[in-house]
Structure formats: structure tokens, C-alpha cells
Write a protein that holds these residues in place. Structure first.
Motif, PDB file in Angstrom:
ATOM      1  N   ASN A 129       0.846  -1.188   0.000  1.00 29.00           N
ATOM      2  CA  ASN A 129       0.000   0.000   0.000  1.00 29.00           C
ATOM      3  C   ASN A 129       0.882   1.239   0.000  1.00 29.00           C
ATOM      4  O   ASN A 129       2.002   1.219   0.496  1.00 29.00           O
ATOM      5  CB  ASN A 129      -0.956  -0.025   1.198  1.00 29.00           C
ATOM      6  N   ASP A 130       0.380   2.310  -0.626  1.00 30.37           N
ATOM      7  CA  ASP A 130       1.160   3.536  -0.790  1.00 30.37           C
ATOM      8  C   ASP A 130       0.608   4.675   0.055  1.00 30.37           C
ATOM      9  O   ASP A 130       0.762   5.836  -0.285  1.00 30.37           O
ATOM     10  CB  ASP A 130       1.166   3.960  -2.269  1.00 30.37           C
ATOM     11  N   SER A 131      -0.050   4.336   1.170  1.00 26.60           N
ATOM     12  CA  SER A 131      -0.711   5.365   1.962  1.00 26.60           C
ATOM     13  C   SER A 131       0.232   6.083   2.925  1.00 26.60           C
ATOM     14  O   SER A 131      -0.192   7.011   3.606  1.00 26.60           O
ATOM     15  CB  SER A 131      -1.873   4.756   2.748  1.00 26.60           C
ATOM     16  N   VAL A 132       1.486   5.670   2.980  1.00 27.33           N
ATOM     17  CA  VAL A 132       2.482   6.369   3.800  1.00 27.33           C
ATOM     18  C   VAL A 132       3.462   7.067   2.866  1.00 27.33           C
ATOM     19  O   VAL A 132       4.267   6.418   2.214  1.00 27.33           O
ATOM     20  CB  VAL A 132       3.237   5.403   4.729  1.00 27.33           C
ATOM     21  N   PRO A 133       3.405   8.399   2.767  1.00 20.19           N
ATOM     22  CA  PRO A 133       4.307   9.133   1.874  1.00 20.19           C
ATOM     23  C   PRO A 133       5.769   8.921   2.241  1.00 20.19           C
ATOM     24  O   PRO A 133       6.099   8.677   3.399  1.00 20.19           O
ATOM     25  CB  PRO A 133       3.898  10.599   2.095  1.00 20.19           C
ATOM     26  N   GLN A 134       6.636   9.035   1.261  1.00 17.64           N
ATOM     27  CA  GLN A 134       8.062   8.832   1.497  1.00 17.64           C
ATOM     28  C   GLN A 134       8.595   9.787   2.546  1.00 17.64           C
ATOM     29  O   GLN A 134       9.458   9.431   3.352  1.00 17.64           O
ATOM     30  CB  GLN A 134       8.844   9.015   0.191  1.00 17.64           C
ATOM     31  N   ALA A 135       8.067  11.009   2.570  1.00 16.69           N
ATOM     32  CA  ALA A 135       8.545  11.994   3.543  1.00 16.69           C
ATOM     33  C   ALA A 135       8.316  11.528   4.978  1.00 16.69           C
ATOM     34  O   ALA A 135       9.097  11.851   5.874  1.00 16.69           O
ATOM     35  CB  ALA A 135       7.847  13.332   3.306  1.00 16.69           C
ATOM     36  N   LEU A 136       7.249  10.754   5.198  1.00 21.34           N
ATOM     37  CA  LEU A 136       6.966  10.249   6.539  1.00 21.34           C
ATOM     38  C   LEU A 136       7.757   8.977   6.850  1.00 21.34           C
ATOM     39  O   LEU A 136       7.816   8.554   8.006  1.00 21.34           O
ATOM     40  CB  LEU A 136       5.473   9.975   6.691  1.00 21.34           C
ATOM     41  N   ARG A 137       8.339   8.356   5.834  1.00 25.83           N
ATOM     42  CA  ARG A 137       9.155   7.150   6.055  1.00 25.83           C
ATOM     43  C   ARG A 137      10.585   7.500   6.445  1.00 25.83           C
ATOM     44  O   ARG A 137      11.277   6.685   7.064  1.00 25.83           O
ATOM     45  CB  ARG A 137       9.171   6.286   4.793  1.00 25.83           C
ATOM     46  N   ASN A 138      11.023   8.699   6.047  1.00 28.46           N
ATOM     47  CA  ASN A 138      12.388   9.116   6.359  1.00 28.46           C
ATOM     48  C   ASN A 138      12.560   9.318   7.866  1.00 28.46           C
ATOM     49  O   ASN A 138      11.628   9.695   8.570  1.00 28.46           O
ATOM     50  CB  ASN A 138      12.736  10.415   5.627  1.00 28.46           C
ATOM     51  N   LYS A 139      13.763   9.045   8.335  1.00 25.21           N
ATOM     52  CA  LYS A 139      14.137   9.211   9.744  1.00 25.21           C
ATOM     53  C   LYS A 139      13.236   8.393  10.669  1.00 25.21           C
ATOM     54  O   LYS A 139      12.904   8.810  11.780  1.00 25.21           O
ATOM     55  CB  LYS A 139      14.113  10.689  10.136  1.00 25.21           C
ATOM     56  N   THR A 140      12.827   7.222  10.192  1.00 27.64           N
ATOM     57  CA  THR A 140      12.049   6.302  11.017  1.00 27.64           C
ATOM     58  C   THR A 140      12.903   5.102  11.394  1.00 27.64           C
ATOM     59  O   THR A 140      14.019   4.929  10.900  1.00 27.64           O
ATOM     60  CB  THR A 140      10.796   5.811  10.273  1.00 27.64           C
ATOM     61  N   VAL A 141      12.364   4.275  12.270  1.00 29.42           N
ATOM     62  CA  VAL A 141      13.027   3.037  12.666  1.00 29.42           C
ATOM     63  C   VAL A 141      12.056   1.882  12.466  1.00 29.42           C
ATOM     64  O   VAL A 141      10.859   2.076  12.287  1.00 29.42           O
ATOM     65  CB  VAL A 141      13.492   3.091  14.136  1.00 29.42           C
ATOM     66  N   ASP A 142      12.584   0.664  12.494  1.00 28.96           N
ATOM     67  CA  ASP A 142      11.742  -0.520  12.377  1.00 28.96           C
ATOM     68  C   ASP A 142      11.023  -0.768  13.705  1.00 28.96           C
ATOM     69  O   ASP A 142      11.358  -0.178  14.729  1.00 28.96           O
ATOM     70  CB  ASP A 142      12.589  -1.731  11.999  1.00 28.96           C
ATOM     71  N   PRO A 143      10.008  -1.638  13.723  1.00 32.88           N
ATOM     72  CA  PRO A 143       9.245  -1.871  14.961  1.00 32.88           C
ATOM     73  C   PRO A 143      10.074  -2.443  16.105  1.00 32.88           C
ATOM     74  O   PRO A 143       9.679  -2.325  17.271  1.00 32.88           O
ATOM     75  CB  PRO A 143       8.162  -2.865  14.522  1.00 32.88           C
ATOM     76  N   LEU A 144      11.229  -3.069  15.794  1.00 31.54           N
ATOM     77  CA  LEU A 144      12.052  -3.658  16.848  1.00 31.54           C
ATOM     78  C   LEU A 144      12.915  -2.627  17.566  1.00 31.54           C
ATOM     79  O   LEU A 144      13.229  -2.776  18.744  1.00 31.54           O
ATOM     80  CB  LEU A 144      12.970  -4.735  16.259  1.00 31.54           C
ATOM     81  N   PHE A 145      13.304  -1.599  16.834  1.00 36.53           N
ATOM     82  CA  PHE A 145      14.305  -0.654  17.325  1.00 36.53           C
ATOM     83  C   PHE A 145      13.996  -0.058  18.700  1.00 36.53           C
ATOM     84  O   PHE A 145      14.861  -0.039  19.575  1.00 36.53           O
ATOM     85  CB  PHE A 145      14.478   0.464  16.296  1.00 36.53           C
ATOM     86  N   PRO A 146      12.766   0.443  18.950  1.00 34.37           N
ATOM     87  CA  PRO A 146      12.515   1.082  20.251  1.00 34.37           C
ATOM     88  C   PRO A 146      12.763   0.156  21.436  1.00 34.37           C
ATOM     89  O   PRO A 146      13.367   0.562  22.436  1.00 34.37           O
ATOM     90  CB  PRO A 146      11.036   1.479  20.165  1.00 34.37           C
ATOM     91  N   PHE A 147      12.321  -1.076  21.310  1.00 35.71           N
ATOM     92  CA  PHE A 147      12.409  -2.003  22.430  1.00 35.71           C
ATOM     93  C   PHE A 147      13.818  -2.568  22.581  1.00 35.71           C
ATOM     94  O   PHE A 147      14.288  -2.823  23.685  1.00 35.71           O
ATOM     95  CB  PHE A 147      11.404  -3.130  22.237  1.00 35.71           C
TER      96      PHE A 147
END
Length: 265
Positions: A129-147
Motif C-alpha cells: 500500500n502507498d498510503s504512507v508518503p516517502q517523507a513520513l518514512r524518512n528518519k524512522t526506525v523498524d518496529p524492533l528498534f525502540p524495544f
């Protein structure tokens, strides 16, 4: 949360519980169980190989499946792999993949990271799905990273449980917001192999963009709201580990309160 999403949470939580041990340079295997009302619904095994290359390269693989009487009624399994580097002060994921098989139907997600965040993504047609714009994907982490990273070089409640992480999992962009609850002593039980001092954190969930399945998440996204205290996590010292690792997690589901317990280390 449907049953398959509950089981998916088992594998995520298991990898989270295991992740902070990635600095070791020899194969390690750990086992976990998912329980609701004291009934075992799922189980997971996590294997990690560290590479003694001076930069802390690692490869992490988790496998989860239905368990107990449920396994004869509902067949679900998943395999998650992650690779990257791990040091005393940093954790960097290079690639992450997720493959689930639900009654013969397979779904595949593959993500790659660079210095800005997600650099490439690959999905099977059912997941894309393309409902998350690329600009919102930048500077993110995977779901494992926080924990995984919360307990690195931290030995205080505030140090572990006072953080906000921007997460992208392939189809959803959301924030995980950690808050300190307190220091507790966890007793060893028939469900959990850990006992001793632990720091307890609450975790809020704020949907930002993407495809959310749960009605309350959809409503929160539409209103720009944050879902408070969606999970509790406990960090403790395991064996001779220098960093604190996640030893127990609890989260709310339509089926009741679910726990993921570490079984062996």
C-alpha cells in the motif's frame, strides 16, 4: 486485534525481548510463550548469530507458531529476520524481513535502511500500500528498534522509559511513546523464567499514516489522538548482560490481556 495479529505480536515481542543481546559473538537460542488467561496460545524461538568482526555485525531470526489446542484448530506461522550492527551505544538495522503463512496464504515484507531511514521496501501484492508518503518514512526506525535499544547503556527508569520513537513497519507510520511507571521486583513463575529487579514502562501508540485495521486506531488516526497505555514492558538484567533487556510484555487485545514471557535464556 484478530488472532493472527495477536500471534504476530508474539513474534515481535519475542524478538524485542531477545534483541539487546545482539552484541554477543556466538549463537544463542531463546524461547518464549504467549498467554491469555493462563492459556498458552503461541510459542516462539529466536536464534542469533553474532560476528566477531570488530563492528558488532549480527543476524537475528525469529520463528513463531500457534501452540497447544489452538494449533489443531488454526495453523499460523511466521519467520522474521534482521541484520545490522550493534555496539555499546548504538543499534543500526540494515535489513528486515517478515514472512507469514496463514492457512496456506503467504505474505512477505522486506525493508532496507540507510542513514535517513527506509531506503527501499518490497511487499507481496496482498500487503502493498502507498498510503504512507516517502517523507513520513524518512528518519524512522523498524518496529524492533525502540524495544531493542531502550536498555542499551541505561540503568535508570528515566533513561529507559522516557523516549518517543517514529516507526514504519511497511504499511503503517506510528509513534511509540515510552513513559516511566516504576521499579519493581518480578518473581519467578511457571510462565516466566526471569526474577529480580526490573523497570516497568507504559507504551502509548499514536497512529500517523497508513492502513490501520483496528477501529480504535482508525478513529485515533482521524482525530489525531494518542492511544494511552496500550502496552506495558519490563526491563531486567539477564545473566551477565551489561544492558537491560525486555523480560516481559503485556498488551491489550479483544480476547483479553495478553502476556509474552521469556521461558529460557
Amino acid at each position: 486485534m484478530s488472532l493472527r495479529h495477536l500471534l504476530k505480536s508474539l513474534l515481535v515481542s519475542s524478538v524485542l525481548c531477545f534483541g539487546a543481546t545482539a552484541a554477543v559473538a556466538h549463537p544463542v537460542t531463546s524461547k518464549y510463550g504467549l498467554y491469555i488467561g493462563g492459556v498458552r496460545l503461541g510459542e516462539a524461538t529466536v536464534n542469533m548469530d553474532g560476528v566477531d568482526d570488530g563492528i558488532g555485525a549480527f543476524f537475528l531470526k525469529g520463528q513463531a507458531t500457534t501452540a497447544g489446542m489452538l494449533s489443531s484448530l488454526y495453523n499460523w506461522n511466521a519467520v522474521s529476520t534482521s541484520s545490522g550492527t550493534f555496539s555499546e551505544v548504538n543499534y543500526k538495522l540494515d535489513q528486515h524481513s517478515w514472512v507469514t503463512e496463514d492457512r496456506g496464504r503467504k505474505k512477505i515484507v522486506k525493508l532496507s535502511w540507510d542513514k535517513k531511514g527506509v531506503s527501499s521496501s518490497e511487499f507481496d501484492p496482498m500487503y502493498h500500500n502507498d498510503s504512507v508518503p516517502q517523507a513520513l518514512r524518512n528518519k524512522t526506525v523498524d518496529p524492533l528498534f525502540p524495544f531493542v535499544t531502550a536498555g542499551i547503556n541505561q540503568d535508570s527508569l528515566e533513561g529507559i522509559c522516557n523516549k518517543t520513537y517514529p516507526v514504519f513497519d511497511g504499511k503503517r507510520r506510528f509513534d511509540l511513546i515510552f513513559h516511566p511507571v516504576g521499579e519493581v521486583t518480578l518473581p519467578k513463575s511457571k510462565y516466566n523464567a526471569y526474577r529480580g529487579k526490573a523497570f516497568e514502562c507504559s507504551v502509548d501508540f499514536k497512529p500517523i499514516a497508513g492502513r490501520f485495521r483496528q477501529d480504535e486506531q482508525k478513529k485515533a488516526l482521524a482525530k489525531g489522538e494518542t492511544l494511552k497505555d496500550r502496552a506495558r514492558v519490563w526491563y531486567g538484567y539477564q545473566q551477565s548482560q551489561q544492558n537491560m533487556v525486555l523480560v516481559r510484555s503485556r498488551f491489550k487485545t479483544p480476547l483479553g490481556i495478553a502476556f509474552v514471557h521469556i521461558k529460557t535464556r
